[in-house]
Enzyme design. Sequence first.
Site, PDB file in Angstrom:
ATOM      1  CG  ASP A   1      -1.829  -2.162   7.533  1.00  0.00           C
ATOM      2  OD1 ASP A   1      -2.923  -2.016   8.113  1.00  0.00           O
ATOM      3  OD2 ASP A   1      -1.492  -1.503   6.527  1.00  0.00           O
TER       4      ASP A   1
ATOM      5  CE  LYS B   1     -10.405   0.167   3.074  1.00  0.00           C
ATOM      6  NZ  LYS B   1      -9.841   0.539   1.816  1.00  0.00           N
TER       7      LYS B   1
ATOM      8  CD1 TRP C   1      -2.709   1.517   0.425  1.00  0.00           C
ATOM      9  CD2 TRP C   1      -2.088   1.868   2.548  1.00  0.00           C
ATOM     10  NE1 TRP C   1      -3.472   2.544   0.920  1.00  0.00           N
ATOM     11  CE2 TRP C   1      -3.111   2.777   2.217  1.00  0.00           C
ATOM     12  CE3 TRP C   1      -1.548   1.900   3.833  1.00  0.00           C
ATOM     13  CZ2 TRP C   1      -3.593   3.713   3.125  1.00  0.00           C
ATOM     14  CZ3 TRP C   1      -2.034   2.820   4.730  1.00  0.00           C
ATOM     15  CH2 TRP C   1      -3.043   3.717   4.380  1.00  0.00           C
TER      16      TRP C   1
HETATM   17  N1  PMP Z   1      -3.457  -0.464   5.288  1.00  0.00           N
HETATM   18  C1  PMP Z   1      -3.849  -0.986   4.141  1.00  0.00           C
HETATM   19  C2  PMP Z   1      -3.098  -2.132   3.578  1.00  0.00           C
HETATM   20  C3  PMP Z   1      -4.948  -0.458   3.471  1.00  0.00           C
HETATM   21  O1  PMP Z   1      -5.331  -1.000   2.314  1.00  0.00           O
HETATM   22  C4  PMP Z   1      -5.645   0.616   4.040  1.00  0.00           C
HETATM   23  C5  PMP Z   1      -6.842   1.198   3.354  1.00  0.00           C
HETATM   24  N2  PMP Z   1      -6.667   1.526   2.029  1.00  0.00           N
HETATM   25  C6  PMP Z   1      -5.181   1.119   5.264  1.00  0.00           C
HETATM   26  C7  PMP Z   1      -4.101   0.552   5.853  1.00  0.00           C
HETATM   27  C8  PMP Z   1      -5.781   2.230   6.052  1.00  0.00           C
HETATM   28  O2  PMP Z   1      -6.914   2.813   5.692  1.00  0.00           O
HETATM   29  P1  PMP Z   1      -7.693   3.727   6.728  1.00  0.00           P
HETATM   30  O3  PMP Z   1      -6.731   4.725   7.239  1.00  0.00           O
HETATM   31  O4  PMP Z   1      -8.770   4.319   5.899  1.00  0.00           O
HETATM   32  O5  PMP Z   1      -8.191   2.818   7.785  1.00  0.00           O
END
Ligand code: PMP
Length: 404
Positions: free
Chosen positions: A216, A252, A134
């Site tokens: 993560d 999500k 990411w």
């Molecule tokens: N880590 C990964 C691998 C992700 O895909 C995402 C969302 N795109 C996030 C972290 C964090 O997203 P958010 O800050 O919206 O929770």
Amino acid sequence: DSFFSHVQQAPEDPILGITVAYNNDPNPAKVNLGVGAYRTEEGKPLLLTVLQKAEETLLAKESRNKEYLGITGIPEFNKLSAQLILGSDCPAIAEKRVSTVQCLSGTGSLRVGGEFLARHYGGQKIIYVPVPTWGNHLKIFPLAGLETRTYRYYDPKTKGLDYAGMVEDLRAAPSGAVVLLHACAHNPTGVDPTQEQWEGIRRVIREEKQLLPFFDSAYQGFASGSLDTDAWAVRRFVNDGGEVFVAQSYAKNMGLYGERVGALSVIVKGADVATRVESQLKQVIRPMYSSPPTHGAAIVASILADKDLLEEWKVELKGMADRIISMRHQLFDALKERKTPGNWDHILNQIGMFTFTGLNKEQVEYMRREHHIYMTLDGRISMAGLSSRTVPQLADAIHSAVTK
Ligand code: PMP
């Protein structure tokens, strides 16, 4: 004259910039498969029923006010979040070796964890991230103050895991380095290690080397449809008794994207260490944003604390995961029907929100220009943005991109 006339125009974010381009496209048939946000069959954002119920109950509560939360957020939310990712029977929780702090979704949790490591980590202040990963990881950790290096992960030839390369790179890392691992549904590739491979990775991290795993977890329950299955790797590492960092996002799996709800859990050896770690996490958070917002975390806590709401959430979560899996089958079948050249098995084998198609930048740009289908330049498509209506359109576009 402005003090800022020298400021250069920054490029659009590689992922969010796709939405900008999409919004500017007047063609009514356009499809946005760039951003990883769940859409219904009708192409609409989904507000989970269980969220609406929890929200109504919260709004009706007399005690509701807009006071500040403490620096680490809602204690009940933190406790339940740790149980959700680690399992309610987790020995580390019973032994009080876990500090959990509410943070601003996954991103904020990673950032707070990164800054804490940069200040207090006793090992090497170097974090290894997979290639690819990411994109935000590559920005978060250097800004947090960690040297950021990479390990091999994805093999474009097999469209699967480069297990040998990954293990070799981890073996070559300096002892004490941090390793960022995607808990499940690796973004952008959709390629996860098997349980056997996780075990091999764990042995390198724990036994051959002394490395610190930083998970993560952005897709718990969203990948397989089961919260426990998707937490398997995290729990395996925590239950071997070693130290672990975990960043959790509810964006999500609860559809709370804009509410920015997440948590950082730090699992250490010893309850006294955990207490001191938490006191220092507060020192990181206080000057950054003082304290987290209330509403989203209150929703999550009320769902996780209520047996019926929890069950209802699990059903809705599985519904989202199943729809994504069914999109994989529909897209695979549509390409087979068209006799599109190439092997497309990876569409079925990859897991989670994304398919890493293997399409190159020229093909992606062609599909955008000629078919008004928007995806990231690395060929990643969000399966969660597809529907039965748009699958044929995407299959036609892929077919013409690879045969033109
Ligand atoms: N880590 C990964 C691998 C992700 O895909 C995402 C969302 N795109 C996030 C972290 C964090 O997203 P958010 O800050 O919206 O929770």
